[in-house]
Scaffold this active site. Structure first.
Site, PDB file in Angstrom:
ATOM      1  N   GLN A   1       0.840  -1.200   0.000  1.00 26.13           N
ATOM      2  CA  GLN A   1       0.000   0.000   0.000  1.00 26.13           C
ATOM      3  C   GLN A   1       0.873   1.248   0.000  1.00 26.13           C
ATOM      4  O   GLN A   1       1.207   1.792   1.053  1.00 26.13           O
ATOM      5  CB  GLN A   1      -0.946   0.005   1.208  1.00 26.13           C
ATOM      6  CG  GLN A   1      -1.945   1.122   1.112  1.00 26.13           C
ATOM      7  CD  GLN A   1      -3.039   1.014   2.135  1.00 26.13           C
ATOM      8  OE1 GLN A   1      -3.225  -0.001   2.788  1.00 26.13           O
ATOM      9  NE2 GLN A   1      -3.793   2.087   2.276  1.00 26.13           N
ATOM     10  N   PHE A   2       1.219   1.697  -1.202  1.00 24.85           N
ATOM     11  CA  PHE A   2       2.099   2.863  -1.341  1.00 24.85           C
ATOM     12  C   PHE A   2       1.499   4.120  -0.745  1.00 24.85           C
ATOM     13  O   PHE A   2       2.213   5.041  -0.362  1.00 24.85           O
ATOM     14  CB  PHE A   2       2.484   3.087  -2.813  1.00 24.85           C
ATOM     15  CG  PHE A   2       1.411   3.720  -3.641  1.00 24.85           C
ATOM     16  CD1 PHE A   2       1.380   5.094  -3.826  1.00 24.85           C
ATOM     17  CD2 PHE A   2       0.423   2.950  -4.230  1.00 24.85           C
ATOM     18  CE1 PHE A   2       0.398   5.693  -4.597  1.00 24.85           C
ATOM     19  CE2 PHE A   2      -0.564   3.533  -5.007  1.00 24.85           C
ATOM     20  CZ  PHE A   2      -0.587   4.912  -5.183  1.00 24.85           C
ATOM     21  N   THR A   3       0.180   4.175  -0.589  1.00 21.74           N
ATOM     22  CA  THR A   3      -0.476   5.386  -0.088  1.00 21.74           C
ATOM     23  C   THR A   3      -0.130   5.698   1.366  1.00 21.74           C
ATOM     24  O   THR A   3      -0.417   6.799   1.839  1.00 21.74           O
ATOM     25  CB  THR A   3      -2.009   5.310  -0.245  1.00 21.74           C
ATOM     26  OG1 THR A   3      -2.500   4.194   0.495  1.00 21.74           O
ATOM     27  CG2 THR A   3      -2.399   5.191  -1.712  1.00 21.74           C
TER      28      THR A   3
END
Length: 150
Positions: free
Chosen positions: A78-80
């Protein structure tokens, strides 16, 4: 490296309406990397996740790890987690490690976990739907080291 850890009764991840990863009791990890992360960060986080005492013992005290409870892990990229919304309303993801580099570290992280415990994953870079039955709720934020990320 940043991880959101959620204690889970059961959880799954789907891609294109097909379940690609599923666990019963254990941990859901939302995992993100930044530009300065190294193999040392991964080793630190693997040890931290596996030994994090957030499961109840016989006295109802959070004193057991996922290993102690024979749990499993559902690991989701989850790069966010490195999104920055200090300026304006649209987050910047400049601090998130790019896909080609991040997938290498994500695979290493998951493989190191798999040496000790059952690990299910989503599919890196895909649009995923994650269903989490958060137990408690218990949610912990882990960072590999304190960084001035803006």
């Amino acid at each position: 490296m940043r991880i959101v850890v959620q204690r889970s009764l059961e959880s799954s991840v789907s891609v294109k309406q097909k379940i690609v990863g599923k666990i019963d009791k254990g941990l859901v990890l939302l995992v993100s990397f930044t530009h300065t992360d190294t193999l040392d960060d991964i080793d630190y986080m693997v040890k931290k996740v596996l030994n994090l005492r957030i499961f109840d013992d016989e006295n109802g005290v959070m004193n057991k790890s996922v290993i102690d409870t024979n749990g499993s892990i559902l690991s989701i990229s989850q790069f966010t987690l490195y999104g920055n919304s200090e300026k304006g309303n649209r987050p910047s993801y400049i601090n998130a490690l790019g896909g080609n580099e991040a997938i290498k570290l994500y695979d290493i992280f998951n493989n190191k976990l798999k040496e000790h415990i059952q690990v299910e994953t989503g599919i890196f870079g895909e649009d995923m739907q994650v269903n989490i039955t958060n137990d408690g709720p218990v949610t912990i934020l882990l960072e590999s080291r304190v960084k001035n990320v803006k």
